[in-house]
Scaffold this motif. Structure first.
Motif, PDB file in Angstrom:
ATOM      1  N   GLU A   1       0.865  -1.188   0.000  1.00 51.44           N
ATOM      2  CA  GLU A   1       0.000   0.000   0.000  1.00 51.44           C
ATOM      3  C   GLU A   1       0.894   1.227   0.000  1.00 51.44           C
ATOM      4  N   TYR A   2       0.549   2.217  -0.798  1.00 47.70           N
ATOM      5  CA  TYR A   2       1.380   3.415  -0.880  1.00 47.70           C
ATOM      6  C   TYR A   2       0.581   4.558  -1.476  1.00 47.70           C
ATOM      7  N   SER A   3       1.175   5.745  -1.450  1.00 45.89           N
ATOM      8  CA  SER A   3       0.535   6.937  -2.000  1.00 45.89           C
ATOM      9  C   SER A   3       1.430   7.548  -3.064  1.00 45.89           C
ATOM     10  N   ILE A   4       0.786   8.124  -4.069  1.00 45.22           N
ATOM     11  CA  ILE A   4       1.485   8.798  -5.162  1.00 45.22           C
ATOM     12  C   ILE A   4       1.028  10.260  -5.190  1.00 45.22           C
ATOM     13  N   VAL A   5       1.990  11.176  -5.271  1.00 42.64           N
ATOM     14  CA  VAL A   5       1.712  12.596  -5.434  1.00 42.64           C
ATOM     15  C   VAL A   5       2.613  13.102  -6.557  1.00 42.64           C
ATOM     16  N   ASN A   6       2.020  13.677  -7.585  1.00 43.48           N
ATOM     17  CA  ASN A   6       2.789  14.181  -8.739  1.00 43.48           C
ATOM     18  C   ASN A   6       3.728  13.119  -9.322  1.00 43.48           C
ATOM     19  N   ASN A   7       3.232  11.890  -9.442  1.00 47.84           N
ATOM     20  CA  ASN A   7       3.971  10.749 -10.001  1.00 47.84           C
ATOM     21  C   ASN A   7       5.135  10.264  -9.147  1.00 47.84           C
ATOM     22  N   TYR A   8       5.190  10.641  -7.883  1.00 50.06           N
ATOM     23  CA  TYR A   8       6.238  10.193  -6.965  1.00 50.06           C
ATOM     24  C   TYR A   8       5.617   9.501  -5.765  1.00 50.06           C
ATOM     25  N   LEU A   9       6.321   8.489  -5.234  1.00 50.08           N
ATOM     26  CA  LEU A   9       5.921   7.934  -3.948  1.00 50.08           C
ATOM     27  C   LEU A   9       6.001   9.058  -2.935  1.00 50.08           C
ATOM     28  N   HIS A  10       4.948   9.192  -2.135  1.00 48.82           N
ATOM     29  CA  HIS A  10       4.941  10.273  -1.150  1.00 48.82           C
ATOM     30  C   HIS A  10       4.027   9.873   0.002  1.00 48.82           C
ATOM     31  N   GLY A  11       4.590   9.824   1.198  1.00 52.18           N
ATOM     32  CA  GLY A  11       3.810   9.453   2.370  1.00 52.18           C
ATOM     33  C   GLY A  11       4.100   8.031   2.811  1.00 52.18           C
ATOM     34  N   GLU A  12       3.170   7.483   3.559  1.00 47.00           N
ATOM     35  CA  GLU A  12       3.341   6.155   4.157  1.00 47.00           C
ATOM     36  C   GLU A  12       3.327   5.058   3.098  1.00 47.00           C
ATOM     37  N   GLU A  13       4.218   4.078   3.287  1.00 46.28           N
ATOM     38  CA  GLU A  13       4.261   2.891   2.420  1.00 46.28           C
ATOM     39  C   GLU A  13       4.331   1.656   3.312  1.00 46.28           C
ATOM     40  N   LYS A  14       3.473   0.685   3.035  1.00 42.38           N
ATOM     41  CA  LYS A  14       3.448  -0.568   3.792  1.00 42.38           C
ATOM     42  C   LYS A  14       3.614  -1.732   2.827  1.00 42.38           C
ATOM     43  N   GLU A  15       4.435  -2.711   3.225  1.00 39.30           N
ATOM     44  CA  GLU A  15       4.565  -3.961   2.470  1.00 39.30           C
ATOM     45  C   GLU A  15       4.152  -5.099   3.384  1.00 39.30           C
ATOM     46  N   PHE A  16       3.566  -6.146   2.788  1.00 37.85           N
ATOM     47  CA  PHE A  16       3.013  -7.245   3.565  1.00 37.85           C
ATOM     48  C   PHE A  16       3.571  -8.583   3.116  1.00 37.85           C
ATOM     49  N   TYR A  17       3.729  -9.489   4.078  1.00 38.46           N
ATOM     50  CA  TYR A  17       4.088 -10.876   3.770  1.00 38.46           C
ATOM     51  C   TYR A  17       2.874 -11.585   3.162  1.00 38.46           C
ATOM     52  N   PRO A  18       3.100 -12.705   2.473  1.00 41.75           N
ATOM     53  CA  PRO A  18       1.965 -13.456   1.916  1.00 41.75           C
ATOM     54  C   PRO A  18       0.920 -13.869   2.966  1.00 41.75           C
ATOM     55  N   ASN A  19       1.355 -14.017   4.245  1.00 39.10           N
ATOM     56  CA  ASN A  19       0.404 -14.392   5.296  1.00 39.10           C
ATOM     57  C   ASN A  19      -0.419 -13.197   5.789  1.00 39.10           C
TER      58      ASN A  19
END
Length: 75
Positions: free
Chosen positions: A16-34
């Motif tokens: 999960e992530y946010s894009i602002v003006n075509n750039y990653l911006h703000g909180e980013e979360k990555e998850f395991y398959p579980n």
């Protein structure tokens, strides 16, 4: 600001992530398959910025660090 999500081949949320003006911006979360959180980080204009936390598959914190302008701060 656009919220975005990626899913793995089994249809489970992997990122999960946010894009602002075509750039990653703000909180980013990555998850395991579980479904457990594997990392939490923050971006500013497409670069790692601020807190990064990595987690083990059981949810326990594995590592923590800080970034500024895509560079790790400290050891």
């Amino acid at each position: 600001k656009t919220k975005a999500q990626n899913f793995n081949g089994l249809g489970k949320l992997s990122r999960e992530y946010s894009i602002v003006n075509n750039y990653l911006h703000g909180e980013e979360k990555e998850f395991y398959p579980n479904g457990e959180l594997s990392s939490l980080s923050y971006n500013k204009n497409g670069q790692a910025d601020s807190l990064f936390i990595g987690y083990h598959t059981n949810g326990q914190k594995a590592k923590e660090g800080y970034f500024e302008n895509d560079l790790k701060i400290g050891a």
